[in-house]
Write a protein that holds these residues in place. Structure first.
Motif, short mmCIF file in Angstrom:
data_model
loop_
_atom_site.label_atom_id
_atom_site.label_comp_id
_atom_site.label_asym_id
_atom_site.label_seq_id
_atom_site.Cartn_x
_atom_site.Cartn_y
_atom_site.Cartn_z
N ASP A 66 -21.22 -3.55 15.46
CA ASP A 66 -22.61 -3.22 15.81
C ASP A 66 -23.26 -2.74 14.52
O ASP A 66 -22.64 -2.11 13.68
CB ASP A 66 -22.68 -2.17 16.93
CG ASP A 66 -21.97 -0.88 16.57
OD1 ASP A 66 -21.18 -0.90 15.60
OD2 ASP A 66 -22.20 0.13 17.24
N GLU A 118 -36.78 -0.76 17.77
CA GLU A 118 -37.85 -1.68 18.17
C GLU A 118 -37.51 -3.14 17.87
O GLU A 118 -38.39 -3.99 17.92
CB GLU A 118 -39.14 -1.29 17.44
CG GLU A 118 -39.58 0.13 17.74
CD GLU A 118 -40.62 0.64 16.76
OE1 GLU A 118 -41.56 1.30 17.21
OE2 GLU A 118 -40.50 0.38 15.55
N ILE A 119 -36.23 -3.42 17.52
CA ILE A 119 -35.86 -4.82 17.28
C ILE A 119 -34.64 -5.16 18.13
O ILE A 119 -33.95 -4.28 18.63
CB ILE A 119 -35.57 -5.08 15.78
CG1 ILE A 119 -34.43 -4.17 15.28
CG2 ILE A 119 -36.81 -4.87 14.95
CD1 ILE A 119 -34.05 -4.40 13.84
N SER A 120 -34.37 -6.48 18.23
CA SER A 120 -33.25 -6.93 19.08
C SER A 120 -31.92 -6.73 18.35
O SER A 120 -31.87 -6.49 17.14
CB SER A 120 -33.43 -8.40 19.42
OG SER A 120 -33.16 -9.17 18.27
N GLY A 121 -30.81 -6.88 19.11
CA GLY A 121 -29.49 -6.74 18.52
C GLY A 121 -29.23 -7.77 17.43
O GLY A 121 -28.65 -7.46 16.39
N GLY A 122 -29.70 -9.02 17.67
CA GLY A 122 -29.51 -10.06 16.68
C GLY A 122 -30.26 -9.74 15.39
O GLY A 122 -29.74 -9.92 14.29
N GLN A 123 -31.50 -9.22 15.56
CA GLN A 123 -32.27 -8.84 14.36
C GLN A 123 -31.62 -7.68 13.63
O GLN A 123 -31.57 -7.66 12.40
CB GLN A 123 -33.70 -8.47 14.78
CG GLN A 123 -34.53 -9.68 15.19
CD GLN A 123 -35.88 -9.28 15.77
OE1 GLN A 123 -35.95 -8.32 16.55
NE2 GLN A 123 -36.91 -10.00 15.41
N GLN A 164 -28.46 -6.96 13.47
CA GLN A 164 -27.30 -7.41 12.72
C GLN A 164 -27.74 -8.12 11.43
O GLN A 164 -27.10 -7.97 10.40
CB GLN A 164 -26.44 -8.34 13.60
CG GLN A 164 -25.07 -8.64 13.04
CD GLN A 164 -24.25 -7.38 12.81
OE1 GLN A 164 -24.55 -6.56 11.97
NE2 GLN A 164 -23.18 -7.22 13.59
N ASN A 188 -21.59 -9.64 19.14
CA ASN A 188 -22.57 -9.25 20.14
C ASN A 188 -23.80 -10.17 20.13
O ASN A 188 -24.82 -9.82 20.74
CB ASN A 188 -23.03 -7.81 19.91
CG ASN A 188 -21.87 -6.84 20.00
OD1 ASN A 188 -20.90 -7.10 20.69
ND2 ASN A 188 -21.99 -5.72 19.28
N LEU A 189 -23.71 -11.32 19.42
CA LEU A 189 -24.93 -12.11 19.21
C LEU A 189 -24.91 -13.42 20.00
O LEU A 189 -23.85 -13.96 20.31
CB LEU A 189 -25.09 -12.43 17.72
CG LEU A 189 -25.17 -11.23 16.78
CD1 LEU A 189 -25.49 -11.72 15.37
CD2 LEU A 189 -26.19 -10.22 17.25
N ASP A 190 -26.10 -13.96 20.28
CA ASP A 190 -26.21 -15.28 20.87
C ASP A 190 -25.91 -16.34 19.80
O ASP A 190 -25.83 -16.04 18.61
CB ASP A 190 -27.61 -15.49 21.46
CG ASP A 190 -28.67 -15.31 20.40
OD1 ASP A 190 -28.74 -16.12 19.44
OD2 ASP A 190 -29.45 -14.32 20.50
N SER A 195 -28.42 -16.69 16.70
CA SER A 195 -28.32 -15.57 15.76
C SER A 195 -27.00 -15.66 15.01
O SER A 195 -26.95 -15.42 13.78
CB SER A 195 -28.39 -14.24 16.50
OG SER A 195 -29.63 -14.10 17.15
#
Ligand SMILES: Nc1ncnc2c1ncn2[C@@H]1O[C@H](COP(=O)(O)OP(=O)(O)O)[C@@H](O)[C@H]1O
Ligand SMILES: [Mg+2]
Lengths: 362, 211
Positions: B89, B139-144, B146, B169-171, B174
């Protein structure tokens, strides 16, 4: 340098801890000023009033001319170590305004011997031999607006050429006329001699020297008054008040230290992940210690400035005077150092945590 | 170039060893994938390579010197200057902006701030997260997030880049960007080591280590 702004940013991001630390440090400063500072100001005031009352003045009296105190004693006593000035006064006689004659009011006039000390401030020119100065409170009694007037009395006929203001220990002379000595006056008899010494501690020693050096026919009959009691009082007041203040200071600092340590420890444990991340990214242990101390230091600096300002305002209202600047600076710096010392144990705790254990995802 | 020889590691003196007698070289300019079932010690190996854990036995060579026995301050210095680490993470600072998080990658190495800033903006642009660099990680997604963590690791231009399940943890989309970035770092000459249990990614690597 980068670490300083980083530490300041941490202080901003942990506003609660920063505010609490600042408040504790401010309270420490405030309490010290409001108690220790106030008593320091009180001590200073008491000591100043004791000093003003004449702890440094020795009076030599020959009230009824039985010791035969000679005017050249002034020079003899001036050369004793520790003596600041010597001022002699002769027998008083009554003088009146020559223009008014016996209708005028009588004021005491006395010859003086020795240089006029700074405690007698002359307005107008200095009198020559046989000329006089009128004290600020005697001018009204003489019945003139300006002190240029002829004065007559039994065996006396002098011209006043100026006035003077007298301060302690010669303040009582304000009600008198002072007559400048004749050129060769060493045989004149004195009633009183005022000897002012450099420091109150020298009084006893100078008093002994006076009895040996004074020019008098029967020195043992002279009354030598020393402010012994005042000198003792002075050292007692100084010692006692300052002693209790020191104890209070230590207690206040100890309590402040504990509070700041607890606050910083709380702030550090709330940021375990932050320090773990920094260590993982390459921060050394000393960098982590520094970051915690900068965070505490920033908060403490704000608190110390605020507490000093508020505390001093309180002292000013309560005691009416401020402690001396070195004391003020000393207290602010002490409170700052106290906070930094309080930050050291939590800082070491943060620096020696294992980053892997903190950051590991199970 | 980073290599371990006869490496052993256990978390406690009486705990069973997680790694035993491991000898592997991770060449510069190559990607090495570390695979194996969950709990086999992939993360542990990366922490040892990343100088966050000290080997219990064996050597850990970085550019010919044994980094296992260096004092803590020097190991911290190597982490700051040479090693980029990407956690599973992102491990960003939630109180700071995206750009400040990337800049932290150069903070402890004392990289010149203005050089660091322009490089940080370039990296954010390359990863497609350059809009509003003043946002916070919340304020950002998990992919962002990382990708921001990768920017942080790449800021110092590391000679060793370690990534512990960086795409776990990414799609898919990403994850592709992350693998592309790892390939770029490799092509620039870094020794890239990636722990992953996704065996399909082995095709991206020159070497595979099975634990
Ligand atoms: N702090 C620790 N103390 C003791 N054992 C640990 C600790 N961290 C991890 N382990 C153990 O070490 C082994 C390897 O863990 P890890 O390196 O995370 O494996 P992986 O990343 O391959 O899933 C696991 O059995 C785990 O339980
Ligand atoms: Mg793992």
């Amino acid at each position: 340098m980068a670490l300083v702004s980083e530490g300041a940013a941490i202080a901003r991001s942990q506003l609660v801890a920063t505010t609490v630390t600042a408040l504790v440090v401010a309270a420490v400063c405030g309490v010290i000023f409001a108690t220790v500072g106030q008593s320091a100001a009180t001590v200073a005031k008491v000591l100043a009033s004791i000093d003003e009352a004449g702890t440094r003045t020795i009076v030599v009296r020959d009230a009824s001319d039985e010791a035969g105190l000679r005017a050249d004693s002034v020079n003899a006593l001036s050369s004793i170590d520790g003596v600041v000035w010597v001022f002699g006064l002769g027998q008083a006689t009554d003088v009146r305004n020559a223009d008014l004659g016996l209708a005028g009011q009588a004021v005491p006039a006395r010859r003086y011997y020795g240089d006029l000390p700074a405690e007698i401030q002359v307005s107008g020119r200095l009198p020559r031999s046989g000329e006089a100065l009128i004290g600020s409170e005697a001018i009204g009694a003489v019945g003139v607006a300006s002190p240029a007037v002829g004065l007559v009395g039994p065996g006396t006929d002098v011209a006043a050429v100026g006035g003077f203001q007298a301060q302690a220990p010669l303040a009582f002379l304000s009600r008198s006329v002072l007559i400048a000595p004749r050129i060769s006056a060493s045989d004149d008899r004195l009633r009183e001699l005022y000897v002012v010494v450099d420091r109150a501690e020298l009084v006893a020693q100078v008093a002994t020297a006076i009895r040996l050096a004074v020019h008098a026919e029967a020195p043992q009959r002279l009354a030598i008054e020393t402010p012994r009691l005042l000198v003792d009082l002075r050292s007692a007041v100084g010692g006692e008040l300052i002693g209790s203040a020191r104890q209070l200071l230590l207690i206040v600092l100890a309590v402040g230290l504990l509070l700041v340590t607890a606050t910083t420890a709380g702030a550090v444990s709330a940021r375990r992940r932050d320090f773990g991340r920094r260590r993982a990214l390459g921060a050394t242990r000393s960098a982590v210690v520094l970051l915690v101390l900068i965070q505490t230091g920033v908060a403490a600096l704000i608190g110390s400035v605020a507490g000093t300002v508020v505390g001093l305002l309180a002292v000013l209202r309560l005691a009416g005077s401020l402690p001396d600047p070195a004391f003020i600076l000393g207290v602010s710096v002490l409170a700052l150092l106290m906070a930094l010392a309080a930050g050291v144990p939590p800082a070491l705790l943060a620096a020696f945590r294992d980053p892997v254990r903190i950051l590991r995802v199970p | 170039m980073i290599a371990v020889s006869e490496l052993a590691f256990s978390y406690h003196s009486n705990a069973p060893p997680v790694l035993t007698d491991l000898s592997v070289a991770f060449p510069a300019g190559d990607t090495t994938v570390v695979t194996g079932p969950s709990g086999c010690g992939k993360s542990t190996l990366l922490y040892v390579l990343g100088l966050m854990l000290r080997p219990t036995a064996g050597r850990l060579e970085i550019n010919g010197a044994d980094a296992a026995t260096l004092p803590d301050a020097e190991r911290s210095g190597l982490r700051a200057e040479r090693i980029g680490f990407v956690f599973q993470d992102a491990v960003l600072d939630p109180t700071r902006t995206i750009i400040d998080n990337v800049l932290e990658g150069g903070l402890y190495a004392g990289i010149n701030p203005s050089t660091a800033r322009s490089r940080a903006l370039d990296l954010l642009r390359w990863f497609g997260v350059e809009e509003r660099p003043n946002r916070r990680p919340g304020e950002i997604s998990g992919g962002q997030a990382q990708r921001v963590a990768l920017c942080r690791a790449l800021l110092k231009q590391p000679s060793i880049l370690l990534a512990d399940e960086p795409t776990g943890n990414l799609d898919r989309a990403s994850a592709d960007i992350v693998w592309q970035a790892l390939a770029v770092a490799r092509d620039e000459g870094a020794a890239v080591v990636v722990a992953t249990h996704d065996l399909s990614r082995s095709v991206e690597a020159q070497h595979t280590v099975r634990l």
